[in-house]
Design an enzyme around this catalytic site. Structure first.
Site, PDB file in Angstrom:
ATOM      1  N   ALA A  32      33.182 -40.078  85.850  1.00  0.00           N
ATOM      2  CA  ALA A  32      32.785 -40.015  84.438  1.00  0.00           C
ATOM      3  C   ALA A  32      31.353 -39.566  84.229  1.00  0.00           C
ATOM      4  O   ALA A  32      30.847 -39.646  83.101  1.00  0.00           O
ATOM      5  CB  ALA A  32      32.991 -41.383  83.793  1.00  0.00           C
ATOM      6  N   GLY A  37      35.349 -35.902  82.695  1.00  0.00           N
ATOM      7  CA  GLY A  37      35.230 -37.351  82.726  1.00  0.00           C
ATOM      8  C   GLY A  37      34.161 -37.860  81.791  1.00  0.00           C
ATOM      9  O   GLY A  37      34.344 -38.890  81.126  1.00  0.00           O
ATOM     10  N   TYR A 173      43.836 -27.521  97.405  1.00  0.00           N
ATOM     11  CA  TYR A 173      43.644 -28.043  96.053  1.00  0.00           C
ATOM     12  C   TYR A 173      44.976 -28.088  95.315  1.00  0.00           C
ATOM     13  O   TYR A 173      45.309 -29.084  94.661  1.00  0.00           O
ATOM     14  CB  TYR A 173      42.652 -27.165  95.289  1.00  0.00           C
ATOM     15  CG  TYR A 173      42.430 -27.615  93.860  1.00  0.00           C
ATOM     16  CD1 TYR A 173      41.770 -28.808  93.577  1.00  0.00           C
ATOM     17  CD2 TYR A 173      42.872 -26.841  92.793  1.00  0.00           C
ATOM     18  CE1 TYR A 173      41.572 -29.224  92.274  1.00  0.00           C
ATOM     19  CE2 TYR A 173      42.673 -27.249  91.480  1.00  0.00           C
ATOM     20  CZ  TYR A 173      42.015 -28.437  91.235  1.00  0.00           C
ATOM     21  OH  TYR A 173      41.836 -28.849  89.930  1.00  0.00           O
TER      22      TYR A 173
END
Length: 299
Positions: A32, A37, A173
């Protein structure tokens, strides 16, 4: 020639301004301190949530928290270290929503503290352990941030951590983002089998400009990605909108939220490819993840 990042406007679009009150509710947002985030945490704190910023770098988390209004707390969490996950979860008494947002993208090969390939370790296995350890204390839902790159992912249950095949950053990924959707599917299946109102959902941001792009370690590839990013990406507010919709709206479990047209468009439940729907693969990945992390479904 200069390119201007695309901004998406539509009179009928749901935005963070439409968030309901989260007063009296507790939310954890991993990763975050920046990007999606940060916006997600900022908006939830704005509407009254007690918002816990779960971050690897505490100093950066404190800097991010200083930009937010409301009840915001910073706690250290390193998803690349299962000992850190255990320590973090031991300090959580209860919460309403867990947002598995943190991630790394197309980075050079590295291993986590527990010997996992870093992308599957951070994006999936760390969040898998975090979710299972917190699940008995969650009252509402788990939202996991995936990606359209799941479309290019191939999940190898025999070589999840790239021990025997040549490492490729983007396929690694894609595998981790496919794993996010399979994790959500299997978690919801398990929740359906116990007496609980908990829900598991997923979201993807489209292509939003964050600090993730351009970290593969390959100069030409990174330059190409950043060139495309400058042309087609939306801002982090648009990307986080997809997560916030999944967090706040009354949606069925295993809903996948994203922009209507993949990269752009109104926020709504969206589609995933066939490999992301395979119940057998989802169950097998769950079993493997339990063995690797030493955590089990606790309900």
């Amino acid at each position: 020639m200069q390119f201007r990042r695309i901004r998406v406007f539509a009179m009928t679009q749901w935005t963070a301004a439409d968030l309901p009150s989260f007063s009296g509710r507790t939310v954890i947002v991993t990763g975050a301190n920046s990007g999606l985030g940060l916006v997600t945490a900022r908006e939830l704190a704005r509407v009254g949530a007690k918002t816990i910023l779960a971050v690897r770098n505490r100093a950066k988390g404190e800097d991010a928290a200083a930009t937010m209004t409301g009840d915001v707390e910073v706690r250290q969490l390193d998803l690349q270290d299962l000992a850190s996950v255990r320590a973090f979860t031991d300090g959580v008494d209860g919460l309403d929503v867990l947002i598995n947002n943190a991630g790394i993208m197309a980075v050079p090969y590295a291993q986590t503290a527990d010997g996992f390939e870093s992308q599957i370790g951070t994006n999936h296995l760390g969040h898998f352990a975090l979710t299972n350890r917190l699940l008995p204390r969650i009252t509402d839902r788990v939202v996991t941030v995936s990606s359209q790159m799941h479309l290019f992912g191939y999940l190898s249950l025999k070589d999840l951590n790239w021990k025997s095949r040549p490492y490729l950053a983007w396929p690694a990924y894609g595998q981790s983002k496919l794993a996010n959707l399979l994790f959500t599917k299997e978690l919801q299946r398990r929740l359906n089998g116990v007496p609980t109102s908990l829900r598991a959902l997923a979201a993807h941001p489209g292509w939003s400009h964050t600090n993730l792009q351009g970290n593969s370690g390959r100069k030409l590839g990174d330059a190409a990605v950043l060139a495309v990013d400058r042309i087609v990406s939306t801002d982090a507010d648009f990307g986080a909108r997809q997560t916030l919709y999944a967090v706040s709206q009354d949606l069925p479990g295993d809903t996948f939220v994203g922009p209507r047209f993949g990269l752009y468009g109104r926020t709504q439940p969206t589609w995933r490819n066939w490999p992301a729907k395979r119940a057998g693969t989802a169950a097998a990945l769950w079993d493997l993840s339990e063995r690797l992390t030493g955590t089990k479904f606790p309900l």
